[in-house]
Design a protein around this motif. Structure first.
Motif, short mmCIF file in Angstrom:
data_model
loop_
_atom_site.label_atom_id
_atom_site.label_comp_id
_atom_site.label_asym_id
_atom_site.label_seq_id
_atom_site.Cartn_x
_atom_site.Cartn_y
_atom_site.Cartn_z
N TRP A 234 0.52 11.88 -0.30
CA TRP A 234 -0.63 11.96 -1.19
C TRP A 234 -0.94 13.40 -1.53
CZ3 TRP A 234 -4.20 8.06 1.79
CH2 TRP A 234 -3.64 6.78 1.65
N ILE B 47 -7.24 4.35 -8.74
CA ILE B 47 -7.93 4.81 -7.54
C ILE B 47 -9.40 4.46 -7.64
CG2 ILE B 47 -8.52 6.83 -6.14
CD1 ILE B 47 -5.98 8.13 -7.43
N ARG C 229 0.79 -1.23 0.00
CA ARG C 229 0.00 0.00 0.00
C ARG C 229 0.83 1.29 0.00
NH1 ARG C 229 -3.24 -0.77 5.12
NH2 ARG C 229 -1.66 -2.29 5.64
N SER D 275 -8.58 -3.65 0.84
CA SER D 275 -8.90 -3.22 -0.51
C SER D 275 -7.65 -3.25 -1.38
CB SER D 275 -9.51 -1.81 -0.42
OG SER D 275 -9.13 -1.06 -1.52
N TRP E 263 -6.31 3.81 2.17
CA TRP E 263 -6.05 2.53 1.54
C TRP E 263 -6.02 1.51 2.65
CZ3 TRP E 263 -1.80 1.63 -2.72
CH2 TRP E 263 -2.04 0.38 -3.33
N HIS F 124 -7.09 -1.64 -4.11
CA HIS F 124 -6.71 -0.32 -4.62
C HIS F 124 -7.08 0.74 -3.60
CE1 HIS F 124 -5.79 -1.85 -8.59
NE2 HIS F 124 -6.83 -2.63 -8.44
N PRO F 125 -6.38 1.84 -3.63
CA PRO F 125 -6.73 2.92 -2.71
C PRO F 125 -8.08 3.51 -3.09
CG PRO F 125 -5.09 3.68 -4.27
CD PRO F 125 -5.26 2.22 -4.50
N SER F 126 -8.78 4.07 -2.13
CA SER F 126 -10.04 4.69 -2.49
C SER F 126 -9.92 6.19 -2.35
CB SER F 126 -11.15 4.17 -1.58
OG SER F 126 -10.78 4.38 -0.25
N ILE G 227 -6.74 10.82 -2.95
CA ILE G 227 -6.80 9.52 -2.29
C ILE G 227 -7.16 9.77 -0.83
CG2 ILE G 227 -5.49 7.50 -1.60
CD1 ILE G 227 -3.83 7.75 -4.00
#
Lengths: 986, 273
Positions: free
Chosen positions: A389, A426, A306, A452, A448, A454-456, A445
């Motif tokens: 981020w 994303i 991640r 999951s 994460w 993928h990051p949300s 972002i």
């Protein structure tokens, strides 16, 4: 014996004094208990324009001014609070949805509580700064209410109460006080005071206490047009029911606790560094740590755990049996995870079937190796210290959009593919899929989590249609964090009032003339690229009676117009540099200065800062002096014009003669520099030709090199070096200089090996001199471009040059490796670079022209400036290149040509070809060669890829190939780029 | 962790909730130790010091010239004001040992000594010594000012003739030197955090006059801001003098009421009711 004990009741202040106790840990891990006094008072205003009583007791500063009240007397209402309302968000609301507060459709009249501000500052400094900016903006009406200092709203922590609970209680109390206070104003329509929070417990308590409160999502739904804003609420927040996960469902390993990481790093068992993703393989990253000379590899999803490119992470080295070679395969995320379903996510295995296949191949290849020495240490990420981020530009992956979402306004989950290939897809939940498909969008972002893949993230705003010039340019500027908004009024107020009519004063007694030399009589001219408007520099030369030559470099005197520490200076120091895109320039200073008042335009008088040398005919500097001056440039030449004039023997006027003299000297200077070991490096540079009216790109040209270019360059280098010496002498601790570190030898390992294996050439890197010589020796008689190719590849092994403050480095570290100069700075382009402006101020102080401004002397501040301009400088370069790449793509649109190219890098399933004519490089994969994909044999020892089966070719490194170039829209990034097909191997 | 000093401009409030021109709470007592010639205890916010004065007395045997203070040699015709300062290890956040020869302490000692010499009538006590022992129990900024104030009170208690109170306090400015903010407000009475982050000075005046007895500035600040800071500081000193005066009068009053002392000559003009 008198007792020191006293009862608190006797103290009249006792009720107004409280204290704040908290524990903090220092960088060294020591725990400190801090006790602070808190003075409670009743004169902190509510700042509502409805309130008269607060207005009377409003505080004043030392000059007797009070701050005007902020909150509107008639705030906007919502469907529930029709009488109007003030908002009081809690910390989480800001943490998760700062974008919401920043947009202009809603969220006015907001009370920011001190407790919230403090908490936000501890959680995220960037968000804190954004909030502070909001409070300064006049139209948003954000007011900071210091609830902890107001007697009525101060809350003491109760026994057994957690800090969070106490803070929540403080927020509720402040909200309740506000409501009571406003009710007493006797206004006709008393606005409601609404608490915004996503904390369910807090909401429940507010309900019990009868305090108006709602969650972000509920609130936004009350707004008109709220649907659109709903997307900006991060998804984790509006999932009311957190799905219970069984441990087996978690895809990623858990991060170590902060203390465990800290102990590990201190003990040398774990290592901390910035995580970088390989541009060719999204599943491979590397991390440089201080403990080892070479970067550690991080391979695979699970080990990357991640981390996202740029994050500050802590890694643990893996056991030796897991060490591996860096992948020689190209793995692109879109190819492998193409068919993933964004809604799924839970029931999937972490490593998908196709990823696993790619891995098998890798293993087979590694096992096939006879030599073992190649395996490199690998590591895995065990924790993230700091996320890096930011907001990302991307577009929605068409294939992740379900049919139903295209029509309705149902919330749907889709993937956003960021423009930056190093950033993973994303996951985004939105209600506006239909509108957003095919647009460039800005997303952030949010989280994460372990469950999951993928990051949300959440949607911020749309920039416009894909591939439109406006959207792409803005995307580019956002992606490289270029400040492109128009200059605010405060900045423009700093400009001279005369505007374009400003002139050098006639009378020599004018203060502007103080200590300025009158150089208007000299034959000064400037030489710049065609169409250059911001002319920074001009030159002159004249023979002296003693046989020597006087040479002058005159630089625009920007520091005369930009005074330290005013709004314009601050803006310029934030922008750091002017950014040049193909069709646009984003200025560091307002137009009026950059292209007129400072610009050394021909035929008009201008202020300048001059460096004047006396030089012997052999180009040895006899002496140098610096002075502020007034000049009048005789002509502004383009490089081409100047070249023509010099070459034309019939031109015998004094101006041409002086340019010839300069040219002669510059050649000698260059030779001296090369003898000292200066490198001549190369990067594939091209120029996009535009149609003059529509500014559509029509052709791409490689840049030509003229003698006059190197003329200007040599004297600018000389001026920079002279100035660097002078300011370092005057300010040994605080001079702004520029250095270029010697690259670590290991950087060249691969290139040296490649040259040895493929061409039998030896690359020695002991010193810049040795490197320059061995680069000169890298020639292939049959292929003139080979030398340039090697130089391009060598350039990529170099370190980046950087600005620094002289006190932070030891003198030997000042060295500029590429220019082979002991000391160097930037002085010659103050219109477009902030570093030069700072150097101007320091030089002016060094020659006693003006007193030293504190900001030029404070080392901490200068270090911060250096850090910022280093980043800005790099971003400006990247943005410029990306802009060229975009226009090259556009220029090639609909055309197909065949060009020569060279193989620059080779993988087991593809190779990278550079086409010098367009300055572009592109990957050709095996599957692009023929259908079905041919079998391939890759030999890493000799850098050869031999295919068999459906198509048989043998590709080697450095080889010349013929490729078919067409344009193609890249599905991953949404950019139009070039696609190459191999025609034949030459 | 709370906000730092840059938040001042948001609502004209300092880190501890004071306005720019407010002193911290000052609490002071005199005659805290009956056995001493003079003693006092003083708190300015969380800065806590106590002071004991011995003398004027014959100077003891010289200890190897450990010159703690100045104010003329004991052999001279003026009394020597010898100041010794002990900073308790527990007085700051981090436990720290302050050695005897600590340069900072020595400087504090000589500053306090010079400040009091200016007000004490040392010429009345030739060949003698006045010993001032100061103990720092807790530090939260404005240490020098607190030391001077405590020493003044103890000297009053010891009954040493003096011209007037020496009252001290600190002044600062709301923005740092490097920020070069023209519109920075002056600040009164800095606490530890403000002292760390902002420029500041310590000023002491003689009684009600504007005569400055001590002016110490160890941070960098623009000359333009100095005037404002000094004005605020001198004003603070006057407030401080009022506070010290009140403490002395209250104590005196109580002592008369308790009959510890007789209402003597010269006390007539003192308001005792």
């Amino acid at each position: 014996m008198a007792s020191l004990k006293r009862s608190l009741d006797s103290d009249p202040f006792a009720a107004n004094i409280s204290s704040k106790v908290y524990v903090r840990s220092t960088k060294r891990g020591k725990v400190q208990k801090i006790v602070r006094e808190v003075y409670l008072r009743q004169d902190i205003p509510c700042s509502s324009k409805l309130c008269q009583s607060c207005l009377r007791s409003a505080p004043t500063d030392a000059a007797g001014r009070s701050t005007p009240f902020v909150l509107s007397e008639a705030p906007a209402g919502t469907s529930v609070y029709q009488q109007g309302h003030y908002l009081v968000p809690d910390t989480n609301a800001f943490l998760t949805a700062m974008d919401l507060f920043e947009q202009s459709a809603a969220f006015y009249d907001v009370v920011v509580l001190q407790v919230v501000l403090e908490e936000l500052r501890n959680r995220s400094l960037p968000l804190y700064n954004r909030l502070i900016n909001l409070t300064k903006s006049e139209d948003k009406r954000f007011y900071v209410f210091f609830n902890e200092f107001r007697l009525e709203t101060h809350v003491a922590r109760q026994e057994g109460e957690s800090v969070n609970d106490r803070n929540d209680r403080a927020v509720r109390k402040a909200v309740a006080w506000y409501a009571q206070h406003l009710a007493r104003t006797g206004a006709e329509k008393v606005p409601a005071v609404v608490m915004l929070t996503n904390d369910r417990d807090n909401l429940r308590k507010a309900k019990l206490e009868d305090i108006p409160a709602c969650s972000l999502a509920d609130y936004v739904r009350q707004l008109k047009d709220g649907d659109k804003l709903l997307d900006m609420i991060p998804e984790t927040q509006d999932q009311d029911v957190v799905k219970e996960r069984r441990p087996g469902d978690l895809l990623y390993p858990e991060y170590f606790s902060m203390s465990k990481m800290m102990t590990g790093v201190k003990g040398g068992l774990l290592h901390q560094g910035t995580f970088n993703v390989s541009p060719y393989n999204y599943l491979e990253g590397s991390i440089r740590v201080p403990a080892f000379p070479k970067a550690l590899l991080i391979l695979g999803r699970e080990n990357i755990n991640r981390a996202i490119d740029g994050d500050l992470v802590v890694v643990e080295v893996l056991p030796k049996d897991q060490w591996k070679e860096p992948s020689t395969q190209v793995i692109e995320e879109d190819a492998i995870t193409k068919n993933e379903n964004p809604d799924a996510g839970e029931n999937e295995a972490l490593v998908s079937e196709r990823e696993r296949k790619a891995l098998q191949e890798e293993v087979r290849r590694t096992h096939g190796k006879t030599t073992e020495g190649h395996a490199q240490p690998t590591a895995k990420v065990v924790g993230v210290i700091k996320r890096n981020w930011r907001q990302y530009v991307g577009h929605i992956d068409q294939s992740s959009v379900s049919q139903s979402a295209q029509q309705g306004r149902k919330q749907d989950t889709v993937f956003v593919i960021p423009m930056d290939r190093k950033i993973p897809k994303i996951r985004l939940r939105t209600r506006q899929v239909a509108e957003l498909v095919g647009k460039r969008i800005l997303v952030t972002i949010d989280a994460w989590d372990r469950g999951s893949r993928h990051p949300s993230g959440h949607f911020v705003r749309s920039l416009g249609e894909l591939e439109t010039k406006a959207a792409e340019t803005e995307a580019l500027l956002l992606e490289y964090d270029v400040q492109y908004r128009p200059f605010p009024k405060t900045v423009l107020d700093c400009l001279p009032k005369e505007g374009h009519d400003w002139k050098v004063p006639q009378s020599l007694d004018d203060p502007g003339w103080r200590d300025r030399e009158d150089l208007r009589g000299l034959l000064i001219c400037s030489i710049d690229p065609i169409g250059c408007q911001d002319i920074d520099d001009a030159l002159h030369s004249r023979p002296l009676p003693n046989g020597n030559v006087e040479v002058g470099v005159h630089i625009a005197d920007v520091s005369h117009f930009v005074r330290p520490n005013n709004a314009m200076d601050n803006e310029a120091s934030i922008r750091g540099t002017t950014v040049y895109l193909v069709d646009k320039r984003i200025d560091m200073l307002p137009m009026l200065l950059g292209t007129d008042l400072c610009s050394l335009k021909p035929h008009v008088e201008r202020y300048a800062f001059s460096v004047i040398w006396e030089m012997s005919p052999d180009a040895d500097v006899v002496n140098v002096r610096f002075t502020k001056s007034v000049i009048k440039s005789r002509e502004a030449f383009s490089y081409e014009q100047a070249q023509l004039r010099v070459d034309d023997g019939s031109q015998q006027d004094d101006l041409t003669k002086s340019i010839r003299a300069l040219l002669g000297l510059s050649k000698k200077l260059k030779q001296k520099r090369l003898d000292a070991g200066a490198l001549s490096l190369s990067s594939p540079e091209v120029k996009v030709q535009m149609e003059s009216e529509t500014s559509d790109p029509i052709d791409v040209k490689t840049k030509e090199l003229l003698d006059t270019m190197s003329l200007v360059e040599e004297f600018m280098l000389l001026a920079n070096t002279s100035v660097a010496r002078k300011i370092h002498e005057a300010f040994p601790q605080t001079a702004i200089l520029r250095r270029h570190g010697a690259p670590p030898k290991t950087n060249f390992d691969e290139l040296a090996d490649q040259l040895r294996v493929k061409r039998g050439l030896d690359l020695s890197v002991e010193s810049s001199r040795a490197l320059a010589d061995s680069l000169d020796a890298c020639v292939d008689p049959s292929e003139p471009f080979f030398n340039t190719l090697v130089r391009i590849m060598a350039t990529r092994c170099m370190m980046a040059a950087e600005y620094f403050c002289s006190g932070t480095q030891a003198y030997p570290e000042f060295r500029h490796y590429g220019l082979a100069s002991e000391i160097y700075t930037h002085f010659t382009s103050p219109i477009r670079r902030y570093a030069d402006l700072a150097a101007h101020r320091q030089l002016a102080a060094a020659i006693g022209y003006e007193t030293v401004d504190p900001s030029v002397r404070s080392r901490g501040r200068l270090e911060a400036v250096c850090k910022n301009i280093n980043v800005r400088h790099r971003n400006a370069q990247l943005a410029g290149r990306a802009s060229i790449a975009y226009y090259v793509g556009q220029a090639l649109r609909g055309k197909a040509t065949e060009e020569d190219g060279f193989v620059m890098k080779i993988f087991s399933n593809g190779f990278v070809v550079l086409v010098p004519r367009f300055g572009i490089e592109s990957l050709i994969r095996l599957r692009d060669l023929a259908e079905p994909e041919p079998q391939a044999e890759f030999d890493a020892e000799t850098y050869t890829l031999e295919t068999s089966g459906s198509r048989a070719v043998k590709v080697e490194l450095f080889q010349k190939v013929r490729v078919h170039v067409t344009d193609q829209k890249d599905e991953t990034t949404g950019k139009r780029g070039v696609k190459m097909e191999l025609v034949k191997v030459c | 962790m709370p906000l730092d000093t840059s938040a001042y401009n948001l609502a004209l409030l300092r880190v501890d909730g004071r306005r720019w021109n407010e002193l911290r709470r000052v609490h002071a007592q005199i005659r805290t130790q009956a056995a001493a010639d003079g003693s006092s205890y003083l708190e300015m916010g969380h800065t806590k010091v106590m002071c004991v004065v011995t003398g004027p007395s014959e100077p003891g045997p010289r200890r190897g010239g450990a010159g703690a203070g100045g104010g003329g040699g004991s052999g001279g015709k003026d009394a020597e004001v010898a100041v010794s300062i002990v900073i308790a290890g527990f007085s700051s956040v981090d436990r720290k040992r302050h050695g005897k020869g600590d340069k900072r302490t020595l400087e504090l000692q000589s500053t306090v000594s010079n400040a009091l010499s200016a007000s004490l009538h040392t010429h009345l006590f030739p060949h003698s010594q006045i010993n001032i022992s100061l103990h720092v129990l807790s530090q939260d900024g404005s240490l020098l000012a607190a030391l001077i104030n405590a020493a003044t009170l103890a000297c009053v208690d010891a009954g040493i003739p003096m011209t007037d109170y020496v009252a001290a306090c600190t002044a600062g400015s709301t923005s740092t030197y490097a920020a070069n903010d023209e519109a920075a407000d002056p600040l009164l009475d800095l606490n530890h955090q403000e002292e760390q982050e902002l420029p500041g000075l310590t000023v002491a005046t003689l009684g009600n006059s504007d005569r400055v007895a001590v002016l110490v500035c160890e941070s960098r600040v623009q000359v333009g801001r100095l005037e404002g800071m000094l004005a605020v500081g001198v004003d603070g000193c006057k407030q401080m003098r009022e506070i010290l005066d009140r403490v002395v009068r209250e104590k005196g009053q109580r002592m008369i009421q308790e009959g510890t002392v007789e209402r003597g000559v010269g006390l007539n003009d003192m308001d005792v009711d």
